[in-house]
Design a protein around this motif. Structure first.
Motif, PDB file in Angstrom:
ATOM      1  N   VAL C  29       0.852  -1.186   0.000  1.00 21.27           N
ATOM      2  CA  VAL C  29       0.000   0.000   0.000  1.00 21.27           C
ATOM      3  C   VAL C  29       0.890   1.239   0.000  1.00 21.27           C
ATOM      4  CG1 VAL C  29      -1.639   1.324   1.395  1.00 21.27           C
ATOM      5  CG2 VAL C  29      -1.882  -1.172   1.188  1.00 21.27           C
ATOM      6  N   ALA C  31       0.569   5.049   1.017  1.00 27.17           N
ATOM      7  CA  ALA C  31      -0.251   6.110   1.616  1.00 27.17           C
ATOM      8  C   ALA C  31       0.493   7.417   1.416  1.00 27.17           C
ATOM      9  CB  ALA C  31      -0.519   5.794   3.081  1.00 27.17           C
ATOM     10  N   GLY C  32       1.075   7.980   2.468  1.00 26.89           N
ATOM     11  CA  GLY C  32       1.809   9.244   2.299  1.00 26.89           C
ATOM     12  C   GLY C  32       3.167   9.056   1.654  1.00 26.89           C
ATOM     13  N   GLY C  33       3.677   7.846   1.718  1.00 22.99           N
ATOM     14  CA  GLY C  33       4.966   7.570   1.090  1.00 22.99           C
ATOM     15  C   GLY C  33       6.174   8.090   1.857  1.00 22.99           C
ATOM     16  N   GLN C  34       5.958   8.672   3.009  1.00 19.03           N
ATOM     17  CA  GLN C  34       7.078   9.314   3.692  1.00 19.03           C
ATOM     18  C   GLN C  34       8.033   8.310   4.340  1.00 19.03           C
ATOM     19  OE1 GLN C  34       7.153  13.055   3.355  1.00 19.03           O
ATOM     20  NE2 GLN C  34       5.957  11.976   1.816  1.00 19.03           N
ATOM     21  N   SER C  35       7.577   7.101   4.522  1.00 16.32           N
ATOM     22  CA  SER C  35       8.495   6.037   4.947  1.00 16.32           C
ATOM     23  C   SER C  35       8.781   5.086   3.791  1.00 16.32           C
ATOM     24  CB  SER C  35       7.895   5.232   6.106  1.00 16.32           C
ATOM     25  OG  SER C  35       7.805   6.045   7.241  1.00 16.32           O
ATOM     26  N   LEU C  36       7.783   4.847   2.971  1.00 16.24           N
ATOM     27  CA  LEU C  36       7.937   3.850   1.908  1.00 16.24           C
ATOM     28  C   LEU C  36       8.844   4.343   0.783  1.00 16.24           C
ATOM     29  CD1 LEU C  36       7.205   1.087   0.873  1.00 16.24           C
ATOM     30  CD2 LEU C  36       5.090   2.029  -0.089  1.00 16.24           C
ATOM     31  N   HIS C  80      -0.788  13.508   9.070  1.00 14.69           N
ATOM     32  CA  HIS C  80      -0.333  13.911  10.407  1.00 14.69           C
ATOM     33  C   HIS C  80      -0.737  15.363  10.691  1.00 14.69           C
ATOM     34  CE1 HIS C  80       2.123  10.379  11.094  1.00 14.69           C
ATOM     35  NE2 HIS C  80       3.030  10.669  10.189  1.00 14.69           N
ATOM     36  N   THR C 113       0.817   9.960   6.748  1.00 13.72           N
ATOM     37  CA  THR C 113      -0.451   9.710   7.426  1.00 13.72           C
ATOM     38  C   THR C 113      -0.195   9.077   8.792  1.00 13.72           C
ATOM     39  OG1 THR C 113      -0.662   7.463   6.553  1.00 13.72           O
ATOM     40  CG2 THR C 113      -1.562   9.249   5.203  1.00 13.72           C
ATOM     41  N   GLU C 126       6.476   7.743  17.084  1.00 13.66           N
ATOM     42  CA  GLU C 126       5.687   8.187  18.230  1.00 13.66           C
ATOM     43  C   GLU C 126       4.319   7.517  18.297  1.00 13.66           C
ATOM     44  OE1 GLU C 126       7.458  10.118  16.250  1.00 13.66           O
ATOM     45  OE2 GLU C 126       8.811  11.227  17.569  1.00 13.66           O
ATOM     46  N   ALA C 169      -5.302  -0.936   6.185  1.00  6.41           N
ATOM     47  CA  ALA C 169      -5.806  -0.291   7.397  1.00  6.41           C
ATOM     48  C   ALA C 169      -6.730   0.843   6.964  1.00  6.41           C
ATOM     49  CB  ALA C 169      -4.653   0.251   8.222  1.00  6.41           C
ATOM     50  N   TYR C 195      13.953  11.214  14.805  1.00  8.09           N
ATOM     51  CA  TYR C 195      13.433  10.127  15.628  1.00  8.09           C
ATOM     52  C   TYR C 195      14.126  10.211  16.985  1.00  8.09           C
ATOM     53  CZ  TYR C 195      11.213   7.812  11.643  1.00  8.09           C
ATOM     54  OH  TYR C 195      10.400   7.497  10.594  1.00  8.09           O
TER      55      TYR C 195
HETATM   56  C1  LIG Z   1      12.723  13.079   7.195  1.00  8.18           C
HETATM   57  C2  LIG Z   1      11.693  12.226   7.855  1.00  8.18           C
HETATM   58  C3  LIG Z   1      11.606  12.262   9.228  1.00  8.18           C
HETATM   59  C4  LIG Z   1      10.661  11.490   9.873  1.00  8.18           C
HETATM   60  N1  LIG Z   1      10.609  11.555  11.222  1.00  8.18           N
HETATM   61  C5  LIG Z   1       9.668  10.828  11.873  1.00  8.18           C
HETATM   62  C6  LIG Z   1       9.546  10.878  13.277  1.00  8.18           C
HETATM   63  O1  LIG Z   1      10.273  11.597  13.965  1.00  8.18           O
HETATM   64  N2  LIG Z   1       8.611  10.109  13.853  1.00  8.18           N
HETATM   65  C7  LIG Z   1       7.777   9.315  13.123  1.00  8.18           C
HETATM   66  O2  LIG Z   1       6.929   8.643  13.696  1.00  8.18           O
HETATM   67  N3  LIG Z   1       7.864   9.249  11.805  1.00  8.18           N
HETATM   68  C8  LIG Z   1       8.768   9.984  11.149  1.00  8.18           C
HETATM   69  N4  LIG Z   1       8.830   9.914   9.779  1.00  8.18           N
HETATM   70  C9  LIG Z   1       7.916   8.975   9.059  1.00  8.18           C
HETATM   71  C10 LIG Z   1       6.563   9.580   8.808  1.00  8.18           C
HETATM   72  O3  LIG Z   1       5.883   9.776  10.008  1.00  8.18           O
HETATM   73  C11 LIG Z   1       5.730   8.702   7.889  1.00  8.18           C
HETATM   74  O4  LIG Z   1       4.773   9.502   7.380  1.00  8.18           O
HETATM   75  C12 LIG Z   1       4.984   7.551   8.497  1.00  8.18           C
HETATM   76  O5  LIG Z   1       5.846   6.735   9.190  1.00  8.18           O
HETATM   77  C13 LIG Z   1       4.355   6.679   7.421  1.00  8.18           C
HETATM   78  O6  LIG Z   1       3.183   7.231   6.941  1.00  8.18           O
HETATM   79  P1  LIG Z   1       2.928   7.329   5.378  1.00  8.18           P
HETATM   80  O7  LIG Z   1       1.520   7.697   5.204  1.00  8.18           O
HETATM   81  O8  LIG Z   1       3.899   8.231   4.801  1.00  8.18           O
HETATM   82  O9  LIG Z   1       3.142   5.827   4.940  1.00  8.18           O
HETATM   83  P2  LIG Z   1       3.849   5.178   3.692  1.00  8.18           P
HETATM   84  O10 LIG Z   1       5.244   5.613   3.609  1.00  8.18           O
HETATM   85  O11 LIG Z   1       3.025   5.356   2.499  1.00  8.18           O
HETATM   86  O12 LIG Z   1       3.807   3.674   4.145  1.00  8.18           O
HETATM   87  C14 LIG Z   1       4.565   3.152   5.186  1.00  8.18           C
HETATM   88  C15 LIG Z   1       4.313   1.660   5.319  1.00  8.18           C
HETATM   89  O13 LIG Z   1       3.017   1.425   5.811  1.00  8.18           O
HETATM   90  C16 LIG Z   1       2.201   0.747   4.858  1.00  8.18           C
HETATM   91  N5  LIG Z   1       0.904   1.405   4.879  1.00  8.18           N
HETATM   92  C17 LIG Z   1       0.674   2.738   4.931  1.00  8.18           C
HETATM   93  N6  LIG Z   1      -0.623   2.985   5.034  1.00  8.18           N
HETATM   94  C18 LIG Z   1      -1.255   1.791   5.025  1.00  8.18           C
HETATM   95  C19 LIG Z   1      -2.611   1.393   5.116  1.00  8.18           C
HETATM   96  N7  LIG Z   1      -3.574   2.288   5.236  1.00  8.18           N
HETATM   97  N8  LIG Z   1      -2.889   0.072   5.102  1.00  8.18           N
HETATM   98  C20 LIG Z   1      -1.910  -0.841   4.990  1.00  8.18           C
HETATM   99  N9  LIG Z   1      -0.609  -0.531   4.909  1.00  8.18           N
HETATM  100  C21 LIG Z   1      -0.281   0.776   4.933  1.00  8.18           C
HETATM  101  C22 LIG Z   1       2.930   0.863   3.547  1.00  8.18           C
HETATM  102  O14 LIG Z   1       2.665  -0.208   2.702  1.00  8.18           O
HETATM  103  C23 LIG Z   1       4.371   0.918   3.997  1.00  8.18           C
HETATM  104  O15 LIG Z   1       4.849  -0.354   4.225  1.00  8.18           O
HETATM  105  C24 LIG Z   1       9.774  10.666   9.112  1.00  8.18           C
HETATM  106  C25 LIG Z   1       9.860  10.635   7.733  1.00  8.18           C
HETATM  107  C26 LIG Z   1      10.828  11.409   7.093  1.00  8.18           C
HETATM  108  C27 LIG Z   1      10.926  11.354   5.626  1.00  8.18           C
END
Ligand SMILES: Cc1cc2nc3c(=O)[nH]c(=O)nc-3n(C[C@H](O)[C@H](O)[C@H](O)COP(=O)(O)OP(=O)(O)OC[C@H]3O[C@@H](n4cnc5c(N)ncnc54)[C@H](O)[C@@H]3O)c2cc1C
Ligand code: FES
Ligand code: FES
Lengths: 159, 805, 273
Positions: C29, C31-36, C80, C113, C126, C169, C195
């Motif tokens: 999946v 979502a926001g892509g910020q970890s993926l 977020h 997200t 967190e 989710a 982090y």
């Molecule tokens: C520079 C930087 C600093 C950061 N610092 C922090 C920090 O201090 N603390 C913190 O908590 N995070 C931090 N993050 C991560 C950020 O919070 C991400 O947004 C979050 O971890 C993942 O959310 P996302 O929507 O971007 O998920 P995505 O990157 O899109 O997905 C992350 C993972 O979750 C899965 N996924 C996402 N949504 C769903 C869903 N609805 N159903 C099933 N699977 C799903 C994806 O398949 C993937 O494996 C940071 C990111 C960056 C780039």
């Protein structure tokens, strides 16, 4: 086996562009290499430095952490879109020039977009808020002193 | 008279482009669709023999144009398969080794280039890199100074003891002086690695033009003439067939002075072979593992001194970790060994160092280039002496200062440029007074007590340095006044954000009397100025600034000569204001620079109103040749500046920090800088350089390090884990004061300013944190930098146990 | 640093998204892509297919349930930033707001997200700790329909949650703050926005004192400190934790931070009661 291409319509700085790109093409690369808007810079490609920050529907986002296909239909503003309609520097740009807020200029586009959105949300930041506004962008040249001054100056100029 | 621009905080002209997103960095060049992109297969191992490389799967990948390994290099030229140049040979560098453009038989660090793929885009190129199969025979790696010295394993089989160079310099008999001194101390210190880490990595674009039979290279470098010469030699081309253009550069800080990087040769090689424009843009992970690092040293210091803290003898030995190869020679350790002396007279001094191979990324200069380590050694020693004698740390420094009437002061050593280490000017006692006033040195004990009453612990530190800047051999400049009155200036060294287009235009406007807006400066383009050295050692303002000043002077002489003739006046009676030459006291009698330019070049053909005025029939004396025997057509001035030796800038930093008694977090409360770089051309830009240097210094002292594990893997090769400071980690406000003792060595009286801000940071933070901790642990000492809260916590634990037991 | 190729699907409904996931075992999946996306760009992950859920309507909601008495539900596409700015969230469960202020930087929060962060299951993040401490849950949908995963069953290991690969989710549920209860969040990071080296969330309700920790162990960990004297909180917590070592902090230093932060966060939660 050739890669599937996707048609994407990107609205950038008010102009609409039609692209055919692979799904994996990062928005940063699409802006820079496909649309040749090279003002958006790439410093890390993992979301930390902020050089690639553009406004997506008005909110600052990392273009290196988005795919061009995901930006379908979104309004994107890059540094090239921050000048006034008459071509003069916009208030944040003007403030950077006045305060010596840049040296090599590589991080600058990301700061300009971030601050532009930040001041829209909070036009009269305190000193602490001005620092907080730029706290997610890295600059290796300026030591940030004059960038913070530029945020405060831009607020004065009224962005 | 127009007001002089020298010394004015003129706004930068380059910002107009940068702020609009119209900068042109190397990856912005050639963005058209048919440009090919390169990616590099890099060694995943720190030390291994390459048994086999299988690229058979790669060429099937759609969009791949070529893949090169070591075996393909000789098909370009035989010299392409030779090791990369050892740029700065030195008699002490007995075992200099450099890498090949692509690894031959063995890899010596994680990140070393093994194969080079060229494809339609970077995505496909990376796909292809992932399909190359390499068989390795793993060899044990050497990581860190200790392992290198132990030499149980050798990085290069033919380098005994892992020692590339041993070097010694001395003045007087330091060991004897120490033995005879009233007091003696010994210190063992370490400094870890950091890196320049410009926001833009390296990058190169090359285009082979078969119609012109020449090669055009854009590269993000600090020496375009250096790259040009290296590319020409390696590609078997005449120098005249190669143009190197340095576009806008997104920061350098030293790492881009080394050249040629493998890709700076591989890109041109592929461009010629494929007949296509080829681009390589280094990504961040690559920058961590395949560019360069700096700083890592282990030091042993012995010092003898008297009751006042006056040095009698200083004996320093250090071990410099230069990584797997040593292309930039001994510059960094030589600078450490000489600049260590700072503003002090050691009476007698001996320094010895070994430059050691390890299986890690190589070391080339990073802003400060060995000075931060030298300053750290000396200033830790000063603090230790003060502590031993129970004296004020500033006082101990003051008794050792070279006095203002002792300049020029010869330290009796040979500097990095092969010239004597002779300080040209300075005023260290005055600087110390300014520094103490700026930081509140004398008021600090009261502040400490006030904070202690609140349960808070604070400390203060001070560090002094002297920096040899503006080293030779030379820089040149060319000034051309066009017929429209615009002034085009070219100098060969490159720009990475220092505002050269502004400060050099200030100098030209001042000397020539033209308007600042009419001056356009080009740097780092070998087509415009083929003779140049490069941007390093805080030399641009001193070297190119002086050359530009001299070139503008020459142009002005010609302007006055031609104008005098045209106005039938004496040259001495002429003035140039805002681009108009006029007779002093009779403003009606005038001629503008553009017209002077027209007159300077007698024409046969007219193509506009201005040139009509310049044809053979309308100017000159029919009885004489149109161009006099000792003259040339055109309104130009060209000159070079080549100083006898470096000019020595100086500075002092003081910092107040707070350390959290529970979490060991370190907070900066105040940061003060007093700085002497002679006359300032543009104080706004100088202060910007100091701000940036201080921030890098904070990073180097408190946040950044290269975390290698014992197998030679760099564990923190990302911006997530290599902790460069954000705004929240740098001091909120840096107090700066200037002192201006002009340099007698150059026409402008200037000294370099680029590196200064970073030099004292390890020293000053070690001192301040130590001082803060002494509130609770009176003998607390810091002997290793950088220091993180985790390390501070452990120091407290270990030293606290020692002190209670 | 460019991602490997993948098939991209951008379904317009949850049903289509579930079907797409079910059809490709190696799909992820987006979502926001910020970890993926960083993982893809570094080629640490190379899924065959990405199912981008950003075009699915109705997932970006933040809803108060039972007027706040039970809690607040955050949809899978609520960023977020939106959750952080929500007055409803702040009122119903202030711990969510407090903790979100520590998640990355504002720009990342504009895209990332909260649900994505919960699924990503990073022990240094967190929100997983907050959900675990509060006893919240995740609502997920898969080929077999919907189910609710309580936080206590969500985190299996480092970056490993109990979602099946073909489940999406849909929302997360954070229980509201009971009257008379107090919460607090604190963390210590190397740089602002990083982090945390150690972070802690506290929930104090009458005699019950619970603290959840991030970056201490490889999964979010909650420790019950009810009945422990204030002076002994840190040691009592450490008795149930095994802090990790990494390049930024040794285990011993992490233990020290646990001591310090436990006392601070519990005190702060009590002050908020
Ligand atoms: C520079 C930087 C600093 C950061 N610092 C922090 C920090 O201090 N603390 C913190 O908590 N995070 C931090 N993050 C991560 C950020 O919070 C991400 O947004 C979050 O971890 C993942 O959310 P996302 O929507 O971007 O998920 P995505 O990157 O899109 O997905 C992350 C993972 O979750 C899965 N996924 C996402 N949504 C769903 C869903 N609805 N159903 C099933 N699977 C799903 C994806 O398949 C993937 O494996 C940071 C990111 C960056 C780039
Ligand atoms: S390039 Fe996108 S954050 Fe650094
Ligand atoms: S101005 Fe160079 S990185 Fe910010």
């Amino acid at each position: 086996m050739s890669e599937e291409l996707h048609d994407v319509r990107l609205m950038v700085n008010g102009a609409t562009h039609e692209l055919r790109v692979p799904a994996r093409r990062l928005l940063s690369d699409a802006l820079r290499h496909d649309l040749r808007l090279t003002g958006t810079h790439v410093g890390c490609e993992h979301g930390v430095c902020g050089a690639c920050t553009v406004l997506v529907d008005g909110a600052p986002m990392r273009s290196c952490l988005m795919f061009a296909v995901s930006a379908e239909g979104a309004e994107v503003t890059t540094v090239e879109g921050l000048a006034n309609p008459d071509g003069s520097l916009g208030p944040v740009q003007q403030a950077f020039a006045e305060c010596h807020g840049l040296q090599c200029g590589f991080c600058t586009p990301g700061f300009l977009t971030t601050i532009t959105a930040g001041l829209r949300e909070n036009p009269t930041p305190t000193h602490e808020e001005a620092r907080e506004m730029v706290a997610g962008n890295l600059c290796r040249c300026t030591g940030y002193q004059n960038i913070v001054k530029a945020v405060e100056r831009a607020a004065e100029l009224g962005s | 008279m127009t007001t002089k621009l020298m010394g004015q905080a003129v706004q930068r002209v380059e910002d107009q482009r940068f702020l609009r997103g119209l900068g042109r960095y190397v990856d912005d060049v050639a963005v058209e669709q048919d440009v090919l992109h390169a990616a590099v297969l890099r060694s995943p191992h720190a030390h291994a023999r390459i048994l086999d490389i299988d690229v058979s799967e790669v060429l099937d990948v759609e969009g791949v144009h070529a893949v090169y390994t070591y075996d393909d290099l000789a098909s370009c030229t035989p010299q392409m398969a030779e090791p990369l140049p050892l740029l700065i040979p030195h008699p002490s560098l007995t075992h200099g080794r450099t890498q090949h453009a692509l690894a031959k038989d063995e890899v010596n660090y994680v990140g070393e280039a093994i194969a080079f793929v060229v494809a339609d885009d970077r995505y496909v190129a990376e796909d292809a890199v992932g399909r190359i199969r390499v068989d390795y025979e793993l060899l044990p790696p050497v990581v860190g100074v200790e392992a290198a010295r132990a030499a149980a394993v050798l990085v290069h089989d033919d380098v005994p003891g892992n020692v590339a160079a041993r070097m010694e310099q001395s003045v007087g008999d330091a060991p004897a002086a120490i033995a005879a001194a009233p007091h003696r101390l010994a210190l063992d210190l370490t400094v870890e690695r950091s890196a320049c880490m410009p926001m833009e990595g390296r990058g190169t674009v090359a285009r082979w033009d078969p119609d012109l039979n020449r090669l055009q290279v854009w590269t993000s470098t600090q020496s375009s003439t250096g790259v040009r010469a290296a590319v020409a030699v390696k590609m078997g081309l005449d120098l005249g067939q190669v143009d190197v253009i340095t576009p806008d550069v997104g920061g350098g800080f030293g790492v881009k002075i080394n050249h040629p990087w493998p890709e700076e040769l591989l890109v041109p090689m592929a461009a010629r072979a494929l007949g296509r424009t080829v681009k390589f843009t280094e990504d961040r992970r690559e920058h961590f593992i395949s560019s360069a690092h700096e700083r890592g040293q282990v030091q042993h210091i012995e010092v003898g001194f008297d009751d006042d803290g006056r040095l009698h003898g200083l004996d320093v030995e250090f071990w410099h970790d230069h990584g797997a190869f040593i292309p930039y020679g001994l510059i960094v350790p030589i600078i450490t060994s000489t600049q260590l002396l700072g503003p002090y007279k050691p009476q007698s001094y001996r320094v010895r160092f070994e430059s050691l191979y390890t299986n890690t990324v190589m070391v080339t200069p990073y802003r400060g280039a060995g000075r931060p380590q030298g300053c750290y050694a000396m200033e830790r020693t000063m603090d230790a002496i003060a502590d031993y004698l129970g004296k004020d740390r500033a006082e101990v420094r003051a008794v050792n200062f070279i006095q203002p009437d002792e300049f020029p002061f010869d330290q009796g050593l040979v500097f990095q440029d092969g010239r004597e280490l002779e300080y040209d000017s300075g005023d260290y006692p005055a600087m110390l007074e300014k520094t103490k006033a700026l930081v509140g040195w004398d008021e600090f004990p009261a502040f400490r007590a006030e904070m202690a009453a609140e349960g808070r612990q604070v400390g203060i530190g001070l560090a002094c340095y002297v920096e040899g800047t503006g080293v030779g051999p030379y820089e040149g400049a060319h000034v051309h006044i066009e017929t429209n009155g615009k002034v085009k200036v070219a100098t060969g060294l490159t720009t990475q954000g220092q505002g050269h287009a502004t400060v050099f235009a200030q100098l030209v406007a001042d000397e020539l009397g033209c308007s600042f807006e009419d001056v356009e400066v080009v740097t780092g383009d070998t087509r415009r100025m083929p003779y140049a050295v490069g941007t390093f050692a805080s030399r641009a303002a001193v070297m190119s600034g002086s050359a530009i000043h001299l070139a503008a002077k020459r142009a002005k002489e010609k302007v006055l000569r031609i104008a005098a003739e045209a106005l039938e006046a004496d040259e001495k009676d002429l003035q140039i204001v805002d681009g108009v030459v006029s007779v002093k006291g009779s403003p009606g009698t005038s001629i503008d620079l553009g017209t002077v330019s027209v007159l300077s070049n007698p024409l046969r053909y007219a193509f506009d109103e201005k040139s009509k005025a310049a044809t053979q029939f309308s100017i000159g004396d029919p009885g004489k040749p149109p161009v006099a025997e000792d003259d040339e057509p055109g309104l130009e001035g060209k000159d070079f500046y080549s100083p006898e030796r470096a000019t020595f800038a100086s500075g002092m930093h003081a910092v107040i920090v707070e350390t959290d008694p529970e979490t060991a977090e370190i907070t900066i409360l105040k940061y003060a800088v007093v700085h002497d770089c002679g006359h300032l051309i543009n104080p706004m830009i100088v202060e910007g350089q100091i701000h940036g240097g201080v921030a890098q210094g904070v990073g180097g002292a408190l946040y950044e390090r290269m975390a290698y594990d014992e197998s030679g893997q760099l564990l923190n090769a990302s911006f997530m884990d290599f902790l460069m400071p954000y705004v929240t980690e740098v001091p909120d406000g840096i107090d700066i004061d200037h002192l201006e003792t002009p340099s007698p060595l150059n026409p402008l009286g200037i000294k370099g300013a680029g590196e200064a801000g970073v030099i004292p940071s390890a020293a000053v933070f070690a001192a301040a944190v130590e001082d803060a901790e002494r509130g609770r642990l009176p003998d607390f000492t810091i002997r290793a930098m950088p220091i993180s809260p985790s390390e501070l916590f452990h120091l407290r634990e270990s030293q606290g146990q020692e002190q209670t037991s | 640093m460019k991602p490997a190729p993948f098939v991209y699907r951008r379904p317009g409904s949850l049903a289509e998204a579930v079907a797409a996931l079910a059809g490709e075992p190696n799909a992820k999946v987006l979502a926001g892509g910020q970890s993926l996306v960083p993982l893809l760009s570094m080629r640490l992950a190379a899924p065959a297919m990405l199912v981008d859920i950003n075009a699915i309507p109705g997932l970006d909601t933040i809803t108060v349930e039972d007027g706040g008495a039970s809690g607040v539900r955050v949809g899978a596409l609520a960023r977020h930033a939106a959750v952080l700015a929500s007055d409803d969230v702040r009122r119903v469960q202030p711990l969510v707001t407090q903790a979100l202020a520590h998640v990355a930087h504002a720009t990342i929060r504009n895209r990332g997200t909260t649900v994505g962060s919960l699924v990503h299951a990073d022990a240094a993040a967190e929100m997983p700790v907050v959900l675990t401490l509060l006893g919240g849950s995740l609502e997920v949908e898969g080929p077999a329909g919907r189910r609710t995963i309580p936080a206590s069953e969500l985190y299996l290991g480092p970056l490993e949650s109990s979602l099946a690969p073909d489940e999406i989710a849909v929302s997360a549920f954070f229980p509201g703050l009971a009257t008379g209860a107090g919460v607090a969040f604190q963390e210590i990071a190397r740089r602002h926005g990083d982090y945390a080296l150690v972070g802690a969330a506290a929930l104090v309700e009458g005699e019950s004192v619970k603290v959840g920790y991030l970056s201490v162990s490889d999964v979010p960990t909650v420790v019950d400190l009810s009945g422990v004297d204030d002076a002994d909180l840190g040691e009592a917590a450490l008795a149930q934790l095994e802090p990790m070592d990494d390049i930024h902090a040794t285990a011993a230093y992490r233990a020290q931070l646990v001591r310090v932060i436990t006392t601070r966060v519990v005190r702060s939660a009590r002050e908020g009661m």
